[in-house]
Design an enzyme around this catalytic site. Structure first.
Site, PDB file in Angstrom:
ATOM      1  N   LYS A   1       4.711   8.836   8.906  1.00  0.00           N
ATOM      2  CA  LYS A   1       4.447   8.328  10.262  1.00  0.00           C
ATOM      3  C   LYS A   1       5.469   8.820  11.301  1.00  0.00           C
ATOM      4  O   LYS A   1       5.324   9.915  11.829  1.00  0.00           O
ATOM      5  CB  LYS A   1       4.382   6.802  10.232  1.00  0.00           C
ATOM      6  CG  LYS A   1       3.250   6.314   9.297  1.00  0.00           C
ATOM      7  CD  LYS A   1       2.891   4.880   9.483  1.00  0.00           C
ATOM      8  CE  LYS A   1       1.982   4.366   8.398  1.00  0.00           C
ATOM      9  NZ  LYS A   1       0.574   4.332   8.708  1.00  0.00           N
TER      10      LYS A   1
ATOM     11  N   ASP B   1       9.318   2.678  -0.490  1.00  0.00           N
ATOM     12  CA  ASP B   1       8.331   3.327   0.355  1.00  0.00           C
ATOM     13  C   ASP B   1       8.577   2.829   1.781  1.00  0.00           C
ATOM     14  O   ASP B   1       8.151   1.742   2.158  1.00  0.00           O
ATOM     15  CB  ASP B   1       6.913   2.965  -0.129  1.00  0.00           C
ATOM     16  CG  ASP B   1       5.842   3.558   0.773  1.00  0.00           C
ATOM     17  OD1 ASP B   1       6.201   4.132   1.827  1.00  0.00           O
ATOM     18  OD2 ASP B   1       4.651   3.443   0.430  1.00  0.00           O
TER      19      ASP B   1
ATOM     20  N   TYR C   1       0.852  -1.190   0.000  1.00  0.00           N
ATOM     21  CA  TYR C   1       0.000   0.000   0.000  1.00  0.00           C
ATOM     22  C   TYR C   1       0.886   1.237   0.000  1.00  0.00           C
ATOM     23  O   TYR C   1       1.861   1.297   0.753  1.00  0.00           O
ATOM     24  CB  TYR C   1      -0.897   0.000   1.240  1.00  0.00           C
ATOM     25  CG  TYR C   1      -1.769   1.219   1.400  1.00  0.00           C
ATOM     26  CD1 TYR C   1      -2.796   1.483   0.493  1.00  0.00           C
ATOM     27  CD2 TYR C   1      -1.580   2.110   2.453  1.00  0.00           C
ATOM     28  CE1 TYR C   1      -3.612   2.604   0.643  1.00  0.00           C
ATOM     29  CE2 TYR C   1      -2.397   3.227   2.617  1.00  0.00           C
ATOM     30  CZ  TYR C   1      -3.411   3.471   1.710  1.00  0.00           C
ATOM     31  OH  TYR C   1      -4.216   4.569   1.860  1.00  0.00           O
TER      32      TYR C   1
HETATM   33  N1  PLP Z   1       2.954   4.055   2.339  1.00  0.00           N
HETATM   34  C1  PLP Z   1       2.858   3.115   3.292  1.00  0.00           C
HETATM   35  C2  PLP Z   1       3.840   1.997   3.316  1.00  0.00           C
HETATM   36  C3  PLP Z   1       1.854   3.188   4.255  1.00  0.00           C
HETATM   37  O1  PLP Z   1       1.758   2.248   5.200  1.00  0.00           O
HETATM   38  C4  PLP Z   1       0.943   4.265   4.209  1.00  0.00           C
HETATM   39  C5  PLP Z   1      -0.138   4.371   5.195  1.00  0.00           C
HETATM   40  O2  PLP Z   1      -0.347   3.553   6.029  1.00  0.00           O
HETATM   41  C6  PLP Z   1       1.083   5.209   3.198  1.00  0.00           C
HETATM   42  C7  PLP Z   1       2.105   5.080   2.276  1.00  0.00           C
HETATM   43  C8  PLP Z   1       0.149   6.358   3.115  1.00  0.00           C
HETATM   44  O3  PLP Z   1       0.406   7.220   4.177  1.00  0.00           O
HETATM   45  P1  PLP Z   1      -0.723   8.242   4.685  1.00  0.00           P
HETATM   46  O4  PLP Z   1      -1.786   7.427   5.324  1.00  0.00           O
HETATM   47  O5  PLP Z   1       0.023   9.123   5.639  1.00  0.00           O
HETATM   48  O6  PLP Z   1      -1.204   8.976   3.493  1.00  0.00           O
END
Ligand code: PLP
Length: 421
Positions: free
Chosen positions: A267, A239, A144
């Site tokens: 985060k 990511d 994700y």
């Molecule tokens: N990338 C990863 C690996 C994530 O776990 C998340 C959210 O949980 C995101 C991107 C998206 O982040 P946000 O919820 O701050 O938009």
């Protein structure tokens, strides 16, 4: 456990918020319950609106690696608030936090702060396309990267098949340049590259996926991705919104000794405030506006409160004594967990994150996770919740251990878990 007030609050919220929430997983839909409403959080615990105490292993989806309300963050935020909330122009802490983050990530010469992980990955992809002058991106099923249109893609039934949007409202024209394939299958990656010569801008992945539960990359898999992308003139985007500053201060890239071209963070780096970031080599980052032709902007990006919180969080986190605490807490809890797992489950873990899969086999990709016993997970989840343990409310999620989840705090968790039949 009485949860009447939470239930009442949820019913009220449902009248005005779609599904009663501002982000879908919070709704407990996977569990078949109504969510609890939090009144107050501190350290490893929170109290709900009915006065029930929970030990929290979700930690705002992995944000609070120091525990809720860490004094260093609270103090920094209070000080920052005294100086104003947002200026819409520059403040010194932006470059300070940038320096601190880049000092932990040798793959990043420069970094840009945004307001969420979604923005970080969305902008990193635009930058990768701008840099390579190519359109196609490869992602992996079950990874994700937030909810931007071009990343809401689920796999077709093979590499030659057309992928589908995983959400209504995402036109095919937008996702036609996204190819989603199974994680941990390097042959599939080679096949996609062979079929799309000189067209692939980037491969984006969670180097340690945590959004289909925690999945461990196979030996040599990340190294091969690095090698292939380099050979093919494509960028490798890690990511690390979840793994960053968690599995090591330098993230998964430090753990596996791989330098991606671009890294996305979120985060932890905001200390609990809305912050995301993406960074990489100066040659690539300098293409961003105002230096270059790739546009990216944000009214509240790098805002002073979030920067102060992030600085306090990261400065505290990278201290050797904090690292030692996290490691000790993780080792202790994972050992206890491993020895006392419920029947017919598998534990995937790395550093302070873990998922208990209701599967006898160790899941290695999204297809494996889909075969878990979701009904059993639901029963387990409800049992643990009733016992005062708040886990991430889905089989597809990771759980987190913090610097304050020590033996005293988690001692009872294993005992309660043993009672699950
Ligand atoms: N990338 C990863 C690996 C994530 O776990 C998340 C959210 O949980 C995101 C991107 C998206 O982040 P946000 O919820 O701050 O938009």
């Amino acid at each position: 456990m009485n949860r009447d007030i939470s239930t009442k609050l949820f019913k009220q919220a449902e009248q005005i918020l779609p599904g009663g929430v501002n982000s879908p997983v919070r709704s407990f839909k996977d569990i078949g319950e109504t969510p609890i409403f939090i009144e107050k959080a501190d350290g490893a615990e929170f109290i709900d609106a009915d006065g029930n105490n929970f030990i929290d292993f979700c930690l705002s989806w992995g944000v609070h690696i120091l525990g809720h309300n860490h004094p260093s963050i609270i103090e920094a935020v209070k000080k920052a608030l005294d100086k104003g909330i947002s200026y819409g122009t520059c403040c010194e802490n932006e470059a300070k936090l940038a320096d601190l983050v880049c000092s932990c990530y040798p793959s990043m010469d420069k970094i840009r702060f945004v307001n969420s992980g979604t923005e970080a990955t969305m902008s990193a992809i635009r930058l990768a396309r701008g840099y390579t002058k190519r359109d196609i991106i490869i992602k992996f099923d079950g990874c994700y990267h937030g909810h931007s249109d071009s990343l809401l893609v689920s796999a077709g039934s093979g590499v030659t098949q057309i992928n589908e949007a995983s959400s209504e409202g995402v036109p095919y024209d937008i996702i036609k340049n996204t190819i989603s394939i199974p994680f941990n299958d390097i042959e599939m990656v080679k096949e996609v590259f062979a079929n799309n010569k000189d067209k692939i801008a980037a491969v984006i992945l969670e180097p340690i996926p945590a959004n289909m539960g925690v999945i461990i990359p196979k030996d040599g898999y990340l190294e091969s991705l690095r090698e292939i992308t380099q050979q093919e003139g494509s960028l490798l985007i890690f990511d690390e919104v979840i793994s960053g500053f968690r599995v090591a201060p330098g993230g998964a890239q430090k753990l596996y000794n791989i330098q991606p071209d671009l890294t996305c963070l979120g985060k932890i780096i905001g200390g609990g405030f809305p912050v995301g970031a993406f960074g990489g080599k100066a040659e690539i980052m300098n293409l961003l506006a105002p230096n270059g032709p790739v546009y990216q902007a944000g009214t509240l990006s790098g805002n002073p409160i979030a920067m102060a919180a992030g600085l306090a969080a990261i400065s505290t986190l990278i201290k050797p004594e904090t690292q030692q605490l996290i490691q000790e807490n993780s080792n202790h809890f994972i050992k206890q967990l491993t020895e006392n797992l419920p029947a017919e489950t598998t534990l995937n873990h790395i550093g302070p994150m873990f998922t208990i899969f209701f599967s006898k086999q160790q899941p290695q990709c999204f297809e494996d996770v889909k075969k878990c016993d979701f009904e059993r997970f639901r029963e387990f989840y409800k049992y643990m919740l009733e016992s005062g343990v708040y886990l991430s409310p889905s089989q597809y999620e990771a759980n987190f251990i913090s610097a304050v989840h020590d033996e005293d705090v988690v001692g009872g968790v294993i005992e309660w878990m043993k009672g699950f039949k």
